[in-house]
Design a protein around this motif. Structure first.
Motif, PDB file in Angstrom:
ATOM      1  N   LEU A  29       6.206   1.085   3.964  1.00 20.08           N
ATOM      2  CA  LEU A  29       4.836   1.144   4.440  1.00 20.08           C
ATOM      3  C   LEU A  29       3.964   2.014   3.538  1.00 20.08           C
ATOM      4  O   LEU A  29       2.869   2.396   3.919  1.00 20.08           O
ATOM      5  CB  LEU A  29       4.791   1.680   5.876  1.00 20.08           C
ATOM      6  CG  LEU A  29       5.276   0.711   6.960  1.00 20.08           C
ATOM      7  CD1 LEU A  29       5.313   1.403   8.320  1.00 20.08           C
ATOM      8  CD2 LEU A  29       4.399  -0.520   7.014  1.00 20.08           C
ATOM      9  N   HIS A  30       4.470   2.311   2.346  1.00 20.17           N
ATOM     10  CA  HIS A  30       3.654   3.099   1.431  1.00 20.17           C
ATOM     11  C   HIS A  30       2.667   2.178   0.721  1.00 20.17           C
ATOM     12  O   HIS A  30       3.060   1.161   0.147  1.00 20.17           O
ATOM     13  CB  HIS A  30       4.523   3.823   0.411  1.00 20.17           C
ATOM     14  CG  HIS A  30       3.813   4.970  -0.242  1.00 20.17           C
ATOM     15  ND1 HIS A  30       2.816   4.800  -1.169  1.00 20.17           N
ATOM     16  CD2 HIS A  30       3.924   6.300  -0.062  1.00 20.17           C
ATOM     17  CE1 HIS A  30       2.368   5.980  -1.538  1.00 20.17           C
ATOM     18  NE2 HIS A  30       3.023   6.904  -0.888  1.00 20.17           N
ATOM     19  N   PRO A  31       1.385   2.525   0.718  1.00 20.20           N
ATOM     20  CA  PRO A  31       0.361   1.634   0.147  1.00 20.20           C
ATOM     21  C   PRO A  31       0.574   1.263  -1.321  1.00 20.20           C
ATOM     22  O   PRO A  31       0.103   0.202  -1.758  1.00 20.20           O
ATOM     23  CB  PRO A  31      -0.936   2.434   0.316  1.00 20.20           C
ATOM     24  CG  PRO A  31      -0.678   3.345   1.466  1.00 20.20           C
ATOM     25  CD  PRO A  31       0.763   3.706   1.368  1.00 20.20           C
ATOM     26  N   THR A  32       1.287   2.091  -2.075  1.00 19.91           N
ATOM     27  CA  THR A  32       1.427   1.810  -3.501  1.00 19.91           C
ATOM     28  C   THR A  32       2.210   0.533  -3.785  1.00 19.91           C
ATOM     29  O   THR A  32       2.140  -0.007  -4.890  1.00 19.91           O
ATOM     30  CB  THR A  32       2.102   2.990  -4.228  1.00 19.91           C
ATOM     31  OG1 THR A  32       3.365   3.251  -3.605  1.00 19.91           O
ATOM     32  CG2 THR A  32       1.236   4.233  -4.164  1.00 19.91           C
ATOM     33  N   TRP A  33       2.976   0.039  -2.814  1.00 22.02           N
ATOM     34  CA  TRP A  33       3.770  -1.169  -3.034  1.00 22.02           C
ATOM     35  C   TRP A  33       2.977  -2.446  -2.789  1.00 22.02           C
ATOM     36  O   TRP A  33       3.517  -3.539  -2.951  1.00 22.02           O
ATOM     37  CB  TRP A  33       4.993  -1.168  -2.135  1.00 22.02           C
ATOM     38  CG  TRP A  33       6.017  -0.149  -2.539  1.00 22.02           C
ATOM     39  CD1 TRP A  33       6.319   1.009  -1.894  1.00 22.02           C
ATOM     40  CD2 TRP A  33       6.864  -0.200  -3.688  1.00 22.02           C
ATOM     41  NE1 TRP A  33       7.299   1.687  -2.575  1.00 22.02           N
ATOM     42  CE2 TRP A  33       7.657   0.977  -3.663  1.00 22.02           C
ATOM     43  CE3 TRP A  33       7.029  -1.128  -4.726  1.00 22.02           C
ATOM     44  CZ2 TRP A  33       8.595   1.241  -4.652  1.00 22.02           C
ATOM     45  CZ3 TRP A  33       7.978  -0.858  -5.703  1.00 22.02           C
ATOM     46  CH2 TRP A  33       8.738   0.316  -5.662  1.00 22.02           C
ATOM     47  N   TYR A  34       1.711  -2.302  -2.396  1.00 17.26           N
ATOM     48  CA  TYR A  34       0.899  -3.448  -2.016  1.00 17.26           C
ATOM     49  C   TYR A  34      -0.202  -3.664  -3.039  1.00 17.26           C
ATOM     50  O   TYR A  34      -0.854  -2.705  -3.483  1.00 17.26           O
ATOM     51  CB  TYR A  34       0.315  -3.234  -0.617  1.00 17.26           C
ATOM     52  CG  TYR A  34       1.398  -3.190   0.434  1.00 17.26           C
ATOM     53  CD1 TYR A  34       2.182  -2.048   0.605  1.00 17.26           C
ATOM     54  CD2 TYR A  34       1.668  -4.290   1.238  1.00 17.26           C
ATOM     55  CE1 TYR A  34       3.201  -2.018   1.544  1.00 17.26           C
ATOM     56  CE2 TYR A  34       2.668  -4.265   2.182  1.00 17.26           C
ATOM     57  CZ  TYR A  34       3.441  -3.125   2.328  1.00 17.26           C
ATOM     58  OH  TYR A  34       4.448  -3.099   3.255  1.00 17.26           O
TER      59      TYR A  34
END
Length: 123
Positions: A105-110
């Motif tokens: 759920l870490h934004p950096t993966w999106y």
């Protein structure tokens, strides 16, 4: 190519909303999709994630049990059913595509993000 989040609004504490995340120009069915939120003065935080074939769902501790996530790949749409809403849930909610990476759920993966929809919980 875009994601469009909708369904936000003003609701009283204890109420419900259903957010939708629709994809245009690409197929959602090949990707995990996450929901995030950002309240004024706070960092963006992950809310929930659903895998491409809906065999795995993740939830932040603060929403577990209240915000079931689902998807309808035939409609190219992911949903977030928000129940038992609290004033602390007030934020702009975003959906995003995860192209690669772990269950996170870490934004950096999106990589691709919708424009956000405002959710306000107030009496």
């Amino acid at each position: 190519v875009q994601l469009q989040a909708s369904g936000g609004g003003l609701v009283q504490p204890g109420g419900s909303l259903r957010l939708s995340c629709a994809a245009y120009g690409f197929s959602l069915g090949n990707h995990a999709i996450g929901w995030f939120r950002q309240a004024p003065g706070k960092e963006r935080e992950g809310v929930s994630r659903i895998s491409s074939n809906a065999d795995n769902m993740m939830y932040a501790d603060f929403v577990k049990g209240r915000f079931p996530i689902s998807r309808d790949n035939a409609k190219n749409t992911v949903y977030l059913q928000m129940n038992s809403l609290e004033p602390e849930d007030t934020a702009v909610y975003y959906c995003a595509r995860q192209k690669v990476g772990p269950q996170s759920l870490h934004p950096t993966w999106y990589d691709w993000w919708g424009q956000g929809t405002q959710v306000t919980v107030s009496s």
